[in-house]
Write a protein that holds these residues in place. Structure first.
Motif, PDB file in Angstrom:
ATOM      1  N   SER A 150      -6.140  17.943  21.070  1.00 43.32           N
ATOM      2  CA  SER A 150      -5.073  16.954  21.167  1.00 43.32           C
ATOM      3  C   SER A 150      -5.413  16.062  22.344  1.00 43.32           C
ATOM      4  O   SER A 150      -5.853  16.543  23.378  1.00 43.32           O
ATOM      5  CB  SER A 150      -3.747  17.680  21.408  1.00 43.32           C
ATOM      6  OG  SER A 150      -2.743  16.761  21.773  1.00 43.32           O
ATOM      7  N   SER A 151      -5.203  14.762  22.184  1.00 42.88           N
ATOM      8  CA  SER A 151      -5.607  13.859  23.267  1.00 42.88           C
ATOM      9  C   SER A 151      -4.421  13.383  24.096  1.00 42.88           C
ATOM     10  O   SER A 151      -4.529  12.426  24.848  1.00 42.88           O
ATOM     11  CB  SER A 151      -6.399  12.687  22.707  1.00 42.88           C
ATOM     12  OG  SER A 151      -5.655  12.047  21.709  1.00 42.88           O
ATOM     13  N   GLY A 152      -3.285  14.029  23.955  1.00 47.15           N
ATOM     14  CA  GLY A 152      -2.096  13.693  24.742  1.00 47.15           C
ATOM     15  C   GLY A 152      -0.939  14.486  24.192  1.00 47.15           C
ATOM     16  O   GLY A 152      -0.987  14.912  23.031  1.00 47.15           O
ATOM     17  N   PRO A 153       0.115  14.708  24.999  1.00 49.20           N
ATOM     18  CA  PRO A 153       1.236  15.521  24.526  1.00 49.20           C
ATOM     19  C   PRO A 153       1.862  14.935  23.247  1.00 49.20           C
ATOM     20  O   PRO A 153       2.192  13.750  23.211  1.00 49.20           O
ATOM     21  CB  PRO A 153       2.242  15.455  25.687  1.00 49.20           C
ATOM     22  CG  PRO A 153       1.421  15.141  26.884  1.00 49.20           C
ATOM     23  CD  PRO A 153       0.319  14.253  26.385  1.00 49.20           C
ATOM     24  N   HIS A 154       1.979  15.737  22.217  1.00 46.38           N
ATOM     25  CA  HIS A 154       2.668  15.341  20.984  1.00 46.38           C
ATOM     26  C   HIS A 154       2.862  16.570  20.117  1.00 46.38           C
ATOM     27  O   HIS A 154       2.266  17.615  20.380  1.00 46.38           O
ATOM     28  CB  HIS A 154       1.892  14.256  20.213  1.00 46.38           C
ATOM     29  CG  HIS A 154       0.674  14.742  19.494  1.00 46.38           C
ATOM     30  ND1 HIS A 154      -0.543  14.936  20.110  1.00 46.38           N
ATOM     31  CD2 HIS A 154       0.476  15.065  18.193  1.00 46.38           C
ATOM     32  CE1 HIS A 154      -1.432  15.342  19.231  1.00 46.38           C
ATOM     33  NE2 HIS A 154      -0.852  15.446  18.051  1.00 46.38           N
ATOM     34  N   LEU A 155       3.695  16.433  19.109  1.00 54.41           N
ATOM     35  CA  LEU A 155       3.860  17.516  18.127  1.00 54.41           C
ATOM     36  C   LEU A 155       3.204  17.084  16.823  1.00 54.41           C
ATOM     37  O   LEU A 155       3.556  16.051  16.258  1.00 54.41           O
ATOM     38  CB  LEU A 155       5.347  17.811  17.881  1.00 54.41           C
ATOM     39  CG  LEU A 155       5.612  18.847  16.770  1.00 54.41           C
ATOM     40  CD1 LEU A 155       5.152  20.237  17.198  1.00 54.41           C
ATOM     41  CD2 LEU A 155       7.094  18.878  16.397  1.00 54.41           C
ATOM     42  N   HIS A 156       2.229  17.886  16.366  1.00 56.33           N
ATOM     43  CA  HIS A 156       1.670  17.658  15.034  1.00 56.33           C
ATOM     44  C   HIS A 156       2.552  18.427  14.052  1.00 56.33           C
ATOM     45  O   HIS A 156       2.777  19.623  14.223  1.00 56.33           O
ATOM     46  CB  HIS A 156       0.226  18.155  14.977  1.00 56.33           C
ATOM     47  CG  HIS A 156      -0.356  18.127  13.599  1.00 56.33           C
ATOM     48  ND1 HIS A 156      -1.002  17.023  13.097  1.00 56.33           N
ATOM     49  CD2 HIS A 156      -0.345  19.054  12.616  1.00 56.33           C
ATOM     50  CE1 HIS A 156      -1.384  17.291  11.844  1.00 56.33           C
ATOM     51  NE2 HIS A 156      -0.994  18.499  11.535  1.00 56.33           N
ATOM     52  N   PHE A 157       3.049  17.736  13.047  1.00 55.55           N
ATOM     53  CA  PHE A 157       3.991  18.348  12.113  1.00 55.55           C
ATOM     54  C   PHE A 157       3.573  18.062  10.670  1.00 55.55           C
ATOM     55  O   PHE A 157       3.274  16.927  10.315  1.00 55.55           O
ATOM     56  CB  PHE A 157       5.403  17.793  12.379  1.00 55.55           C
ATOM     57  CG  PHE A 157       6.431  18.251  11.387  1.00 55.55           C
ATOM     58  CD1 PHE A 157       6.811  19.582  11.331  1.00 55.55           C
ATOM     59  CD2 PHE A 157       7.013  17.353  10.501  1.00 55.55           C
ATOM     60  CE1 PHE A 157       7.748  20.019  10.402  1.00 55.55           C
ATOM     61  CE2 PHE A 157       7.959  17.776   9.575  1.00 55.55           C
ATOM     62  CZ  PHE A 157       8.323  19.112   9.532  1.00 55.55           C
ATOM     63  N   GLU A 158       3.548  19.138   9.873  1.00 59.83           N
ATOM     64  CA  GLU A 158       3.121  19.021   8.464  1.00 59.83           C
ATOM     65  C   GLU A 158       4.136  19.646   7.539  1.00 59.83           C
ATOM     66  O   GLU A 158       4.803  20.606   7.918  1.00 59.83           O
ATOM     67  CB  GLU A 158       1.830  19.845   8.237  1.00 59.83           C
ATOM     68  CG  GLU A 158       0.575  19.182   8.645  1.00 59.83           C
ATOM     69  CD  GLU A 158      -0.624  20.123   8.482  1.00 59.83           C
ATOM     70  OE1 GLU A 158      -0.614  21.018   7.612  1.00 59.83           O
ATOM     71  OE2 GLU A 158      -1.577  19.940   9.250  1.00 59.83           O
ATOM     72  N   ILE A 159       4.172  19.140   6.328  1.00 59.13           N
ATOM     73  CA  ILE A 159       4.879  19.847   5.259  1.00 59.13           C
ATOM     74  C   ILE A 159       3.890  20.084   4.124  1.00 59.13           C
ATOM     75  O   ILE A 159       3.327  19.131   3.565  1.00 59.13           O
ATOM     76  CB  ILE A 159       6.116  19.065   4.763  1.00 59.13           C
ATOM     77  CG1 ILE A 159       7.151  19.008   5.896  1.00 59.13           C
ATOM     78  CG2 ILE A 159       6.718  19.743   3.538  1.00 59.13           C
ATOM     79  CD1 ILE A 159       8.423  18.315   5.533  1.00 59.13           C
ATOM     80  N   ARG A 160       3.644  21.375   3.837  1.00 67.04           N
ATOM     81  CA  ARG A 160       2.703  21.730   2.777  1.00 67.04           C
ATOM     82  C   ARG A 160       3.456  22.314   1.589  1.00 67.04           C
ATOM     83  O   ARG A 160       4.525  22.905   1.766  1.00 67.04           O
ATOM     84  CB  ARG A 160       1.724  22.798   3.276  1.00 67.04           C
ATOM     85  CG  ARG A 160       0.875  22.346   4.437  1.00 67.04           C
ATOM     86  CD  ARG A 160      -0.142  23.416   4.778  1.00 67.04           C
ATOM     87  NE  ARG A 160      -0.903  23.051   5.967  1.00 67.04           N
ATOM     88  CZ  ARG A 160      -1.851  23.817   6.495  1.00 67.04           C
ATOM     89  NH1 ARG A 160      -2.153  24.983   5.945  1.00 67.04           N
ATOM     90  NH2 ARG A 160      -2.500  23.426   7.565  1.00 67.04           N
ATOM     91  N   SER A 161       2.846  22.211   0.426  1.00 68.21           N
ATOM     92  CA  SER A 161       3.337  22.963  -0.722  1.00 68.21           C
ATOM     93  C   SER A 161       2.914  24.405  -0.496  1.00 68.21           C
ATOM     94  O   SER A 161       1.723  24.672  -0.334  1.00 68.21           O
ATOM     95  CB  SER A 161       2.674  22.479  -2.011  1.00 68.21           C
ATOM     96  OG  SER A 161       3.180  21.246  -2.372  1.00 68.21           O
TER      97      SER A 161
END
Ligand SMILES: [Zn+2]
Length: 570
Positions: A150-161
């Motif tokens: 990650s290149s800076g504070p953030h939330l990676h968020f996904e929705i998968r089947s």
């Protein structure tokens, strides 16, 4: 014909709206307003982005909560990738994924640590049953962070089947993310796709900035485009969302030639097993040359992404008449904002003269066959479907060595993408007396620095599996990684929370790190982007107010090991 077109549009419309609008509703994963630095399907290196990146106001430690009821089905800790991540399976058939977390909530953190000690590994991939951590909608799970790649504070968020683990377009659900901004076209590229193709009289690629005139994007009037033959068109186009300047991906892209749809893709879902086809989807040569991320408006023969309109051929443009061709390219985002790029291409019949044969050594390779190549000390084996299209394969040997044990060999061209790994073997030179297991292949990075390409010694050759072309030579790594303590190497640490080290390796790269405190395995966490290796003091594992012995081993890919040995009080 018209009716068929309408039916197709209808089918596509229904297919798109089936995903995400099947009653699945989610709560936001964060309590702060959602501004995005990345969206679903945007172009990354060797993959499409599989979720959204939610800005966290430049800081870590924001509460992250479950978007729907369900249970924690997987917890993965990686040094790279998503860093600390958590997967929650929901009864509605979706799985939500939260990445780059700073830390898990206490009971989850304790569980993960127990498993890390049990497996004696910082990196773990844990699958959990329904009973371990059941979740309510909105239940707190972790603090947002900046872990992994990650290149800076953030939330990676996904929705998968849940069933197939395909990531889906997060923006097609009910999240409150404002987008009133239409996509913007930045540049266009035209390039020959056959030997008879000429663009403005040349056989080279044409590129132009895009300007906006009365709401329509176009090529500046000063640059006309004349062409003949089969050519490819690619465009650099990005979507932008409200409240952020970040370049995001578009949802659909279409090209009409003389008002007839010739190309179309929709970014709603893909499989992780097909995400690397991005290197076929993008104008890879332009990416290597200028760093620009442009979508091709045609599909290469071995591009198996599911995003293309199956009812179309999605072929490159054939210009074989002396007339004007009107080109219209339309990009939309998930919110339905759209932008249009229009220009006229002056076509000519072309003269089909036999092109001059290529100079030097060129081998024609078919993408759907196994291709082998051998020249002196170099042997190459390219599996079928490793290339995205047929290739005029070229080979050259540079006269000199450059920090290497052999000359550098130019294998095809760095601007040609590779899908499945091919095998490159270079013979060990007779004069080299070094230990065979310290030999490896080396290459250059984009700053022209020498980097490892991996590989091992086998039957007189150094053999590596590679997923890019370029220049390669045989190199040697006999230097162990460096271990540099932050502050003093030993002594009194009773007021400290952590032991911290910078670790670095010259060439082959860090392969393993293992710390022992008082002869017991201790959890050292590795953060490669900061070259940081750290241990958090923990009374569950070492006793307070006593002297301890630390042994820290760090080894590289070639088995060179460094040991840091010290005693300290805590
Ligand atoms: Zn992300």
């Amino acid at each position: 014909m018209m009716r068929r077109a309408i039916t197709l549009i209808l089918v596509q419309f229904l297919m798109f709206h089936a995903s995400g609008q099947d009653g699945a509703t989610f709560e936001p994963p964060v309590k702060i307003p959602m501004y995005l630095s990345g969206n679903f399907g945007e172009i990354r290196s060797d993959h499409f982005h599989s979720g959204i990146d939610i800005k966290t106001q430049g800081t870590t430690g924001h509460h992250v909560s479950s978007v729907e009821k369900g249970y924690v089905s997987r917890i993965k800790v990686q040094a790279n990738g998503y860093g600390k991540s958590i997967y929650i399976s929901h009864p509605n058939g979706y799985t939500s994924v939260y990445g780059h977390l700073d830390r898990y909530r206490d009971d989850i953190a304790a569980y993960v640590k127990r498993m890390q000690y049990k497996q004696q590994s910082h990196m773990v991939d844990l699958y959990l049953s329904k009973e371990t951590f059941p979740m309510e909608k909105g239940e707190f799970i972790a603090f947002s962070g900046n872990s992994g790649s990650s290149s800076g504070p953030h939330l990676h968020f996904e929705i998968r089947s849940s069933a197939n683990q395909h990531p889906t377009n997060v923006l097609s659900y009910n999240f409150e993310i404002k987008d009133l901004v239409a996509p913007r076209f930045h540049s266009i590229f035209l390039y020959p796709m056959d030997k008879n193709c000429k663009i403005n009289g040349k056989t080279e690629r044409f590129s132009s900035k895009i300007v906006r005139d009365k709401g329509i994007y176009t090529i500046p009037y000063s640059s006309t485009v004349e062409a003949s033959g089969v050519l490819g068109i690619s465009v650099e186009v990005f979507d932008y969302l409200d409240g952020a300047s970040n370049r995001c991906g578009v949802h659909t892209l279409e090209m009409f030639v003389d008002n007839k749809l010739s190309y179309s893709h929709v970014m709603d879902e893909f499989a992780f097993s097909e995400t690397r086809y991005i290197n076929a989807h993008i104008d890879y040569e332009e990416r290597i040359k200028s760093g620009k991320k442009a979508h091709r408006l045609h599909r290469l023969p071995n591009d198996r992404l599911r995003i293309y309109n199956q009812a179309l051929e999605n072929k490159p443009l054939l210009v074989d008449e002396s007339r004007n061709y009107s080109i219209r390219i339309v990009a939309t985002d998930v919110a339905g904002n759209s932008s249009t790029l229009e220009f006229t291409l002056k076509g000519s019949e072309g003269n089909n003269e036999v092109p001059i044969a290529n100079e030097g050594e060129v081998t024609y390779m078919k993408y759907n066959q196994v291709n082998s190549f051998e020249k002196g000390p170099v042997h190459l084996e390219i599996p079928a479907y490793s290339l995205y299209q047929d290739l005029d394969f070229s080979f050259q040997s540079s006269p000199q060595a450059d920090g290497s044990l052999t000359p550098f060999y130019q294998i095809a061209n760095i601007e040609v993408p590779v899908h499945k790994a091919y095998t490159l073997s270079i013979k060990k030179p007779d004069y080299v007396r070094s230990l065979n297991r310290k030999l490896l292949l080396i290459s250059y990075n984009d700053k022209h620095e020498i980097v490892s390409a991996g590989g091992t010694f086998q039957d007189g050759y150094i053999v590596a599996k590679l997923r890019n072309f370029g220049e390669f030579a045989v190199g040697l790594d006999t230097i162990a990684p460096r271990i540099m303590p932050h502050g003093s190497t030993g002594g009194d640490f009773s007021a400290k929370k952590e032991l911290r080290f910078t670790i670095e390796d010259e060439l082959s790269g860090i392969a393993k790190y293992e710390g022992y405190i008082d002869n017991q395995w201790a959890l050292f966490e590795y953060d490669p982007k900061n070259k940081l290796l750290y241990y958090s003091f923990d009374e569950q594992h070492i006793s307070k107010d006593s002297e301890h012995e630390l042994e820290l081993y760090v080894s590289d890919e070639k088995g060179n090991v460094n040991l840091h040995h010290t005693t300290f009080n805590w």
